[in-house]
Design a protein around this motif. Structure first.
Motif, PDB file in Angstrom:
ATOM      1  N   ILE A  38     -23.475  91.469  62.952  1.00 40.62           N
ATOM      2  CA  ILE A  38     -24.053  91.690  61.620  1.00 40.62           C
ATOM      3  C   ILE A  38     -25.385  92.404  61.830  1.00 40.62           C
ATOM      4  N   PRO A  39     -25.513  93.683  61.427  1.00 44.93           N
ATOM      5  CA  PRO A  39     -26.744  94.434  61.704  1.00 44.93           C
ATOM      6  C   PRO A  39     -27.990  93.816  61.080  1.00 44.93           C
ATOM      7  N   PHE A  40     -27.807  92.993  60.046  1.00 49.78           N
ATOM      8  CA  PHE A  40     -28.951  92.342  59.391  1.00 49.78           C
ATOM      9  C   PHE A  40     -29.821  91.592  60.399  1.00 49.78           C
ATOM     10  N   TYR A  41     -29.184  90.859  61.303  1.00 55.04           N
ATOM     11  CA  TYR A  41     -29.943  90.056  62.266  1.00 55.04           C
ATOM     12  C   TYR A  41     -30.633  90.946  63.303  1.00 55.04           C
ATOM     13  N   SER A  42     -30.012  92.040  63.690  1.00 49.49           N
ATOM     14  CA  SER A  42     -30.642  92.980  64.620  1.00 49.49           C
ATOM     15  C   SER A  42     -31.864  93.621  63.974  1.00 49.49           C
ATOM     16  N   ILE A  43     -31.727  93.991  62.700  1.00 53.23           N
ATOM     17  CA  ILE A  43     -32.840  94.630  61.985  1.00 53.23           C
ATOM     18  C   ILE A  43     -33.998  93.662  61.821  1.00 53.23           C
ATOM     19  N   LEU A  44     -33.692  92.390  61.536  1.00 49.61           N
ATOM     20  CA  LEU A  44     -34.772  91.388  61.441  1.00 49.61           C
ATOM     21  C   LEU A  44     -35.557  91.311  62.741  1.00 49.61           C
ATOM     22  N   ALA A  45     -34.846  91.319  63.867  1.00 48.25           N
ATOM     23  CA  ALA A  45     -35.521  91.248  65.168  1.00 48.25           C
ATOM     24  C   ALA A  45     -36.384  92.480  65.402  1.00 48.25           C
ATOM     25  N   VAL A  46     -35.894  93.664  65.004  1.00 47.23           N
ATOM     26  CA  VAL A  46     -36.682  94.894  65.148  1.00 47.23           C
ATOM     27  C   VAL A  46     -37.964  94.805  64.328  1.00 47.23           C
ATOM     28  N   ILE A 152     -34.087  93.098  69.605  1.00 43.29           N
ATOM     29  CA  ILE A 152     -35.249  92.957  70.492  1.00 43.29           C
ATOM     30  C   ILE A 152     -35.299  94.121  71.479  1.00 43.29           C
ATOM     31  N   GLY A 153     -34.149  94.440  72.065  1.00 42.10           N
ATOM     32  CA  GLY A 153     -34.110  95.537  73.030  1.00 42.10           C
ATOM     33  C   GLY A 153     -34.497  96.856  72.418  1.00 42.10           C
ATOM     34  N   VAL A 154     -33.998  97.137  71.210  1.00 43.73           N
ATOM     35  CA  VAL A 154     -34.347  98.390  70.512  1.00 43.73           C
ATOM     36  C   VAL A 154     -35.851  98.446  70.251  1.00 43.73           C
ATOM     37  N   ALA A 155     -36.438  97.341  69.789  1.00 38.21           N
ATOM     38  CA  ALA A 155     -37.878  97.308  69.488  1.00 38.21           C
ATOM     39  C   ALA A 155     -38.710  97.559  70.735  1.00 38.21           C
ATOM     40  N   VAL A 156     -38.360  96.914  71.842  1.00 37.31           N
ATOM     41  CA  VAL A 156     -39.121  97.074  73.091  1.00 37.31           C
ATOM     42  C   VAL A 156     -39.037  98.518  73.592  1.00 37.31           C
ATOM     43  N   LEU A 157     -37.842  99.085  73.550  1.00 33.55           N
ATOM     44  CA  LEU A 157     -37.674 100.468  74.009  1.00 33.55           C
ATOM     45  C   LEU A 157     -38.453 101.447  73.138  1.00 33.55           C
TER      46      LEU A 157
END
Length: 433
Positions: A38-46, A152-157
């Motif tokens: 669910i991309p929603f959770y990935s976006i929240l982490a970003v 998290i990985g996308v944000a760090v990169l």
């Protein structure tokens, strides 16, 4: 008063770009297929992990990762126990889930990871309450962890990625404060703070030069991680903010200081004597002569950075270095005193008059040592750090390499970025015009 719209900062752009990347990863997973995320959770982490600085992004990423794994672990234990007991009603699941927050929060205390407690609870409740009755809640728990790790990985990169530029690292950049980094309302916009700190962390040699004392520059520069000494008191001192230490000073000759004080007293004015004793700046004062002085003292003496001391407690001249002497009086009176001091001491002192914007009709008169000026102290600083070249930023036309005219907007910091990244000074100035 004209209000400047703040620019769209890098954090805003990165947050949007990171969200788009997470959506792209979601569709790739659907095509392969790799889980049902669910991309929603990935976006929240970003959105949580994208921070102004790389160090803060890593700290947030660590919190989110720990919280996610801890919450998922408790969520799985919760599901296994309830499934082993034959399930349960919504009421029993919800009540038990609320009670489970106690061991979850206590675990974060035991692990000394209190900052991850919120995320642990959110992940656990999402699994236990929102998906506890799913046919296969374990798969959701797995995907929930994976979605978060992707964000998290996308944000760090994104936050650690930089354009390849050829930086000019052997240049000293020196900026004024008022109307350059800070507006006439004593406000520094967030963009300037974030970008200055990022540039300093990357290695730019940046500092400030100001007429202010070290005490009066602390508040407007709050949050800026300056790692080079600052030039203060109109060039009278070179001050190390981190060590709270005066590195170099241009002090008045003892006899010249005594003569200046005598002339001010003869003219019926009051002198504030700024003197250095054992690396402590003391501001000696006596009986005030006007309401402007009283008001100034009432405003400033509460500051923890200023040490006002009655002249009755002033010791001998040995060990004392007078940096400058100031009086605040009506403009015509200040001009008269300045003329007498100039006539009596000539080239032994530097006499400066500054209109007091906060007190109509009054002027600050300051007397420095003859060689106490920003240009001389700048040479000392340049030699200290071994810089080959100096580029200055200021708000007075014709006196600086880069003239800044947006009253504390972002033009000075934007120009600094361009120069540090290898642009020629001539090109930067031409584009600015």
């Amino acid at each position: 008063m004209k209000k400047h719209l703040p620019p769209i900062g890098a954090r805003i752009i990165k947050s949007s770009l990171g969200s788009l990347i997470c959506v792209g990863i979601y569709f790739i997973r659907e095509l392969l297929p790799i889980g049902s995320g669910i991309p929603f959770y990935s976006i929240l982490a970003v959105l949580w992990c994208i921070q102004p600085y790389t160090t803060s992004t890593l700290a947030m990423a660590k919190q989110r990762t720990i919280g996610t794994f801890l919450g998922a672990a408790y969520g799985l234990i919760f599901l296994l126990v309830f499934r082993a007991l034959g399930g349960g009603t919504k009421a029993s699941v919800y009540v038990t889930a609320c009670l489970m927050l106690i061991p979850i929060l206590y675990t974060t205390v035991l692990l000394e990871k209190r900052n991850a407690s919120y995320f642990s609870c959110v992940v656990f409740l999402t699994i236990a309450i929102n998906h506890g009755f799913d046919e296969n809640p374990y798969l959701f728990a797995f995907n929930r962890v994976l979605d978060t790790l992707i964000g998290i990985g996308v944000a760090v990169l994104l936050n650690s990625a930089h354009r390849p530029v050829k930086r000019k690292e052997n240049i000293l950049y020196v900026s004024g404060i008022d109307s350059v980094l800070v507006s006439s309302r004593e406000i520094m916009i967030p963009y300037n703070k974030v970008e200055l700190n990022r540039l300093i962390a990357e290695g730019v040699h940046f500092t400030v030069s100001t007429i202010r004392t070290p005490a009066s520059m602390m508040e407007p520069l709050s949050g800026i991680n300056l790692n080079l000494p600052v030039i203060a008191m109109d060039g009278a001192v070179l001050y190390d903010i981190r060590e709270n230490r005066y590195l170099d000073v241009f002090a008045l000759e003892r006899s010249a200081a005594a003569q200046v004080e005598a002339i001010i007293e003869e003219e019926g004015a009051h002198a504030f004597v700024n003197a250095l004793r054992d690396n402590t700046l003391l501001i000696y004062y006596s009986d005030f002569k006007n309401d402007a002085e009283k008001d100034m003292f009432a405003r400033l003496h509460r500051s923890p950075y200023r040490n006002y001391t009655g002249k009755a407690f002033r010791g001998g001249a040995e060990g004392e270095r007078v940096l400058y002497i100031m009086t605040l009086t009506q403009t015509d009176h200040a001009q008269k005193i300045a003329g007498k001091i100039q006539e009596a001491l000539g080239g032994r002192v530097r006499v400066m008059l500054y209109p007091a914007s906060e007190y109509e009709g009054y002027t600050y008169l300051k007397i420095y040592a003859a060689d106490a000026c920003k240009a001389n102290m700048l040479k000392i600083l340049q030699k200290r750090i071994g810089a080959e070249k100096v580029i200055t930023f200021g708000s007075i036309p014709g006196q600086y390499d880069v003239y800044v005219h947006d009253d504390g907007g972002n033009s000075a910091v934007k120009m600094l970025k361009k120069l540090y990244e290898g642009k020629r000074l001539e090109d930067v100035l031409e584009k600015a015009e």
